[in-house]
Structures are given as C-alpha cells and as structure tokens.
Write a protein that holds these residues in place. Structure first.
Motif, PDB file in Angstrom:
ATOM      1  N   GLN A 326       0.604  -1.458   0.055  1.00 18.41           N
ATOM      2  CA  GLN A 326       0.054   0.014   0.158  1.00 18.41           C
ATOM      3  C   GLN A 326       0.954   1.404  -0.105  1.00 18.41           C
ATOM      4  O   GLN A 326       0.723   2.225  -0.480  1.00 18.41           O
ATOM      5  CB  GLN A 326      -0.912  -0.021   1.122  1.00 18.41           C
ATOM      6  N   GLU A 327       1.869   1.235   0.820  1.00 11.68           N
ATOM      7  CA  GLU A 327       2.952   2.283   0.748  1.00 11.68           C
ATOM      8  C   GLU A 327       3.674   2.634  -0.468  1.00 11.68           C
ATOM      9  O   GLU A 327       3.827   3.524  -1.206  1.00 11.68           O
ATOM     10  CB  GLU A 327       3.762   2.005   1.818  1.00 11.68           C
ATOM     11  N   HIS A 328       3.921   1.341  -1.160  1.00 12.26           N
ATOM     12  CA  HIS A 328       4.572   1.143  -2.505  1.00 12.26           C
ATOM     13  C   HIS A 328       3.534   1.941  -3.569  1.00 12.26           C
ATOM     14  O   HIS A 328       3.945   2.778  -4.366  1.00 12.26           O
ATOM     15  CB  HIS A 328       4.919  -0.219  -2.918  1.00 12.26           C
ATOM     16  N   LEU A 329       2.179   1.583  -3.569  1.00 17.56           N
ATOM     17  CA  LEU A 329       1.354   1.984  -4.441  1.00 17.56           C
ATOM     18  C   LEU A 329       1.120   3.753  -4.124  1.00 17.56           C
ATOM     19  O   LEU A 329       1.042   4.475  -5.211  1.00 17.56           O
ATOM     20  CB  LEU A 329      -0.142   1.502  -4.254  1.00 17.56           C
ATOM     21  N   HIS A 330       1.170   4.062  -2.809  1.00 17.55           N
ATOM     22  CA  HIS A 330       0.898   5.704  -2.689  1.00 17.55           C
ATOM     23  C   HIS A 330       1.994   6.274  -3.083  1.00 17.55           C
ATOM     24  O   HIS A 330       1.811   7.552  -3.837  1.00 17.55           O
ATOM     25  CB  HIS A 330       0.523   5.623  -1.209  1.00 17.55           C
ATOM     26  N   GLU A 331       3.376   5.774  -2.996  1.00 14.28           N
ATOM     27  CA  GLU A 331       4.548   6.483  -3.317  1.00 14.28           C
ATOM     28  C   GLU A 331       4.440   6.589  -4.714  1.00 14.28           C
ATOM     29  O   GLU A 331       4.672   7.549  -5.476  1.00 14.28           O
ATOM     30  CB  GLU A 331       5.499   5.627  -2.889  1.00 14.28           C
ATOM     31  N   GLY A 332       4.340   5.609  -5.511  1.00 16.81           N
ATOM     32  CA  GLY A 332       4.139   5.601  -6.862  1.00 16.81           C
ATOM     33  C   GLY A 332       3.027   6.143  -7.690  1.00 16.81           C
ATOM     34  O   GLY A 332       3.345   6.889  -8.793  1.00 16.81           O
ATOM     35  N   LEU A 333       1.748   6.400  -6.925  1.00 18.12           N
ATOM     36  CA  LEU A 333       0.914   7.113  -7.746  1.00 18.12           C
ATOM     37  C   LEU A 333       0.668   8.351  -7.118  1.00 18.12           C
ATOM     38  O   LEU A 333       0.080   9.404  -7.835  1.00 18.12           O
ATOM     39  CB  LEU A 333      -0.492   6.486  -7.705  1.00 18.12           C
ATOM     40  N   LYS A 334       1.176   8.540  -6.145  1.00 13.84           N
ATOM     41  CA  LYS A 334       0.837  10.335  -5.615  1.00 13.84           C
ATOM     42  C   LYS A 334       2.315  10.815  -5.534  1.00 13.84           C
ATOM     43  O   LYS A 334       2.500  11.958  -5.990  1.00 13.84           O
ATOM     44  CB  LYS A 334       0.417   9.893  -4.303  1.00 13.84           C
ATOM     45  N   VAL A 335       3.418  10.346  -4.677  1.00 10.38           N
ATOM     46  CA  VAL A 335       4.646  11.232  -4.496  1.00 10.38           C
ATOM     47  C   VAL A 335       5.436  11.223  -5.659  1.00 10.38           C
ATOM     48  O   VAL A 335       5.646  12.380  -6.148  1.00 10.38           O
ATOM     49  CB  VAL A 335       5.263  10.216  -3.413  1.00 10.38           C
ATOM     50  N   VAL A 336       5.558  10.124  -6.385  1.00 11.58           N
ATOM     51  CA  VAL A 336       6.804  10.366  -7.454  1.00 11.58           C
ATOM     52  C   VAL A 336       6.150  11.117  -8.626  1.00 11.58           C
ATOM     53  O   VAL A 336       7.160  11.658  -9.158  1.00 11.58           O
ATOM     54  CB  VAL A 336       6.889   8.821  -7.818  1.00 11.58           C
ATOM     55  N   MET A 337       4.924  11.378  -8.859  1.00  5.88           N
ATOM     56  CA  MET A 337       4.469  12.220  -9.845  1.00  5.88           C
ATOM     57  C   MET A 337       4.844  13.502  -9.848  1.00  5.88           C
ATOM     58  O   MET A 337       5.443  13.967 -10.815  1.00  5.88           O
ATOM     59  CB  MET A 337       2.666  12.116  -9.882  1.00  5.88           C
ATOM     60  N   PHE A 338       4.946  14.109  -8.525  1.00  2.79           N
ATOM     61  CA  PHE A 338       5.460  15.521  -8.306  1.00  2.79           C
ATOM     62  C   PHE A 338       6.807  15.887  -8.448  1.00  2.79           C
ATOM     63  O   PHE A 338       7.311  16.553  -8.780  1.00  2.79           O
ATOM     64  CB  PHE A 338       4.705  16.015  -7.155  1.00  2.79           C
ATOM     65  N   VAL A 339       7.404  14.772  -7.588  1.00  9.67           N
ATOM     66  CA  VAL A 339       8.775  14.705  -7.184  1.00  9.67           C
ATOM     67  C   VAL A 339       9.704  14.363  -8.510  1.00  9.67           C
ATOM     68  O   VAL A 339      10.638  15.128  -8.666  1.00  9.67           O
ATOM     69  CB  VAL A 339       9.201  13.717  -6.177  1.00  9.67           C
ATOM     70  N   LEU A 340       9.431  13.295  -9.522  1.00  8.94           N
ATOM     71  CA  LEU A 340      10.095  12.991 -10.490  1.00  8.94           C
ATOM     72  C   LEU A 340       9.559  13.122 -11.970  1.00  8.94           C
ATOM     73  O   LEU A 340      10.303  13.854 -12.506  1.00  8.94           O
ATOM     74  CB  LEU A 340      10.554  11.507 -10.215  1.00  8.94           C
ATOM     75  N   HIS A 341       8.373  12.559 -11.994  1.00  7.59           N
ATOM     76  CA  HIS A 341       7.785  12.678 -13.303  1.00  7.59           C
ATOM     77  C   HIS A 341       7.620  14.133 -13.975  1.00  7.59           C
ATOM     78  O   HIS A 341       7.794  14.358 -15.085  1.00  7.59           O
ATOM     79  CB  HIS A 341       6.445  12.185 -13.269  1.00  7.59           C
ATOM     80  N   ILE A 342       6.760  14.953 -13.063  1.00  9.11           N
ATOM     81  CA  ILE A 342       6.807  16.366 -13.646  1.00  9.11           C
ATOM     82  C   ILE A 342       7.795  17.217 -14.135  1.00  9.11           C
ATOM     83  O   ILE A 342       8.291  17.572 -15.455  1.00  9.11           O
ATOM     84  CB  ILE A 342       5.838  17.282 -12.856  1.00  9.11           C
ATOM     85  N   PRO A 343       9.120  17.119 -13.300  1.00 14.26           N
ATOM     86  CA  PRO A 343      10.331  17.782 -13.595  1.00 14.26           C
ATOM     87  C   PRO A 343      10.911  16.894 -14.744  1.00 14.26           C
ATOM     88  O   PRO A 343      11.347  17.579 -15.940  1.00 14.26           O
ATOM     89  CB  PRO A 343      11.229  17.610 -12.587  1.00 14.26           C
TER      90      PRO A 343
END
Length: 366
Positions: A326-343
C-alpha cells in the motif's frame, strides 16, 4: 553503444509491451471513478505532445545517446549531472516495477515465498537478457508479443461469454463534470505509463530507419492506450467502481471471476503469465537503458560488466523501496508524480529542445 540495429516493428512491439507492463496490474486512474477509462484516453492524447518533444530532440542528434547529446546541449558538467539523474530514475523505475512483480506473485501464487527470492529470480533472467544486447531483447519481444495478444483476445471472449459485464457500472459518465477527470490526467495518467517512454530515447539511436521513429512512437502509444482503456472498461463493468478501486490487482480479480459452463474457471494463472511478460520487458528496457547509459557516461568500454552490480542495486532497491504494498502504491501514484515525473518528463525536455533548437539555428546561420 553496441553495434546493433532494431527495426521499426521491433521498436513498436517493445514500446507496447513496455507501456502495458505494470499499468495492467495496478488500479490506474481510479480517482476518476467510473470515468477512469476517459482519464486514460485523455492522458494518452496529451502525452502525444511530449512524445513529439522527445522525438524532436532525438532528431537533432540521431546517432547519439541522450547521455552524449545532453552534454552537447547543456555543456559537459551540467549535461553529465542531468544524464546521471535520468539514469538514477531509470534504475529507480526498474526497481518499482520489480516490486510490482514480486507483490503480484506472492499475493496470487506463492504466499510463503520471500519477496527477495521472487524478485531475485526475475532480475537474474533480465541481467542475462540485457547482457545479450538490444537485438535479443527486441527479438524476444516479437515472439512473446503474439502470445500476449492471443491470451488477451481469449480472455476478452471468455469475459464476454461469461455474462459478467454490467454496463450500468460505467454510468453516469462525467457525473461530477470534466474537471476531476482532467485532474487525474495531469497528476497520474499522463506520466504513468505514457511519458515513461522517455526511456526509449536511449533505444532510438539503434533504430535502423530513423525516419520511422515518430510514427512508431505515436502508434505504439496509441495501441497501448486503447488496450488500457478497454481493460479499465472491463474491470469497472465487471467489478464495479468500489471493488476495482479497493483491489490491489483489478485485472487479476476480474479474470478470477470468469466461469464458463461450470468447468472453465481459475484462469488467473494464464493472465499472470501475460502480466509477467509485460513486466519482464518493462524492466528489461529500463535496465538496458541504465546499463548502456552508465557505460556511455563513465566511458566504460564493456557495458555488460555493469549488468551484475547494477542488477543487485535494482534488486535491493525493490525490497527497501517501501515497507508494504500500500505504501509502495501511494508512493508511485501520488508522491513520485510530483517529485520526479513532472520535472523529468514535462519541464526539462522542452527546455532541452529549446536550447538545442537555438544552438542548431546558430550553426545553420554560421
């Protein structure tokens, strides 16, 4: 770069397998509820703009890897730092997909097996494949692509003939308007899985006909997008919105419900096989890009030497990346988007293209 060439059809197959990879596994775009399919479709359409940006940068430097042409665009120091950041991202993404694979295998087939063992077995096969080079990866893709689609068509026919589909689960369309769907597009589906294909800028220099790169990229993204839309339509119409959102692996839950003529059931094994194929190629492409890019950036003559140490890093990252799924999914679908994907997907490539355009215009004038 290794002395290898792949055809446009092989690139197309690799891109489709890559984009389907782990995207078939997770509950994609479920924040849009029954309009998840629309969020995926719009995400695919918007991603075409960024794909054209990636292609245009490649078009200025068709014979160079990104680790080389980024240094030409930004200068040696800044270019090297940015290239290294992208390589770290490819390695991180490979470890995320490997974790997806391990969690799926443990949940459905081997609950008593340690996650480390499941992940280690797959990464060993991937290391072996990557050491053989991009041509072997591409030919393997051609062989398994047909098998994957046979399974997909068979599954679709079985789900329809089982009478499981309830179209009312997809209604009402746009219940809360277009805004929630667009929010999901620009926070989720645009990046995962569509603009993740930025990794293919590491593969494009191996294409034997560079003129076909643009059409191939757009067609592959179009096909995988349509496949994901159909998958989501089936998941929601069979399971309903709430069950699809709560399920760790919606597609496998859908397949488990298949029951034809009271004897044809428990077909999830075949579809686990299909998902393993997609995940295998996604990790292989990410890992190959990491190995070849690292060798190029640090001027290592034999890239295959790097496959074992980098493979171990990916393996250990996949275990330590999150304490539970669940933590892995939250990190992938919520956190990583803003920290890595957008830049990395949205901001930096257009800036690189602008600088490359200005530099090439100066050369032409000169």
């Amino acid at each position: 770069m290794e002395k290898a060439k792949i055809s446009a059809s092989q690139l197309f197959i690799l891109m489709v397998l890559f984009e389907l990879g782990s995207a078939l596994l997770v509950p994609l775009a479920m924040d849009a509820k029954q309009d998840a399919w629309l969020a995926i479709l719009l995400g695919m359409i918007v991603s075409f703009v960024l794909l054209l940006v990636y292609h245009k940068i490649y078009w200025y430097y068709p014979d160079l890897l990104p680790t080389e042409y980024v240094q030409k665009i930004l200068g040696k120091v800044m270019g090297s730092v940015l290239s290294f950041l992208y390589l770290l991202y490819f390695m991180y993404d490979a470890s995320r997909v490997l974790r997806d694979f391990g969690e799926m295998l443990l949940t459905f087939a081997y609950p008593e097996t340690p996650l480390f063992i499941a992940n280690a077995l797959l990464i060993l096969v991937i290391i072996y494949t990557v050491r053989k080079g991009i041509e072997v990866i591409a030919r393997s893709g051609e062989l398994l692509f047909i098998f994957l689609y046979i399974l997909a068509i068979a599954g679709f026919i079985l789900i329809v003939s089982s009478g499981l589909i309830d179209v009312t689960n997809l209604q009402p369309v746009l219940e809360e308007g277009l805004l929630p769907v667009l929010k999901v597009v620009f926070t989720q589906t645009l990046y995962f899985p569509f603009t993740e294909v930025i990794v293919f800028t590491m593969i494009l220099p191996y294409l034997n006909n560079p003129k076909k790169a643009k059409v191939t990229m757009l067609c592959a993204t179009g096909l995988s997008g349509i496949n994901l839309v159909i998958t989501m339509l089936i998941n929601v119409s069979v399971l309903g919105v709430n069950l699809t959102a709560r399920s760790q692996f919606p597609l496998l839950s859908t397949v488990q419900t298949i029951q034809v003529a009271d004897f044809l059931e428990r077909l999830d094994v075949f579809f686990m096989l299909a998902l393993v194929i997609g995940i295998f190629f996604k990790i292989s492409v990410l890992f190959y890009a990491t190995v070849i890019g690292t060798a190029n950036l640090f001027k290592i003559k034999s890239p295959s030497r790097l496959s074992y140490p980098l493979g171990l890093v990916v393996l250990f990252m996949s275990i330590t990346i999150a304490s539970n799924f669940q933590e892995h999914l939250h990190e992938g679908l919520k956190v990583v988007m803003f920290v890595l994907h957008i830049p990395l997907f949205v901001i930096i490539p257009p800036l690189l293209l602008l600088v490359a355009f200005l530099k090439n215009r100066k050369k032409q004038r000169g």
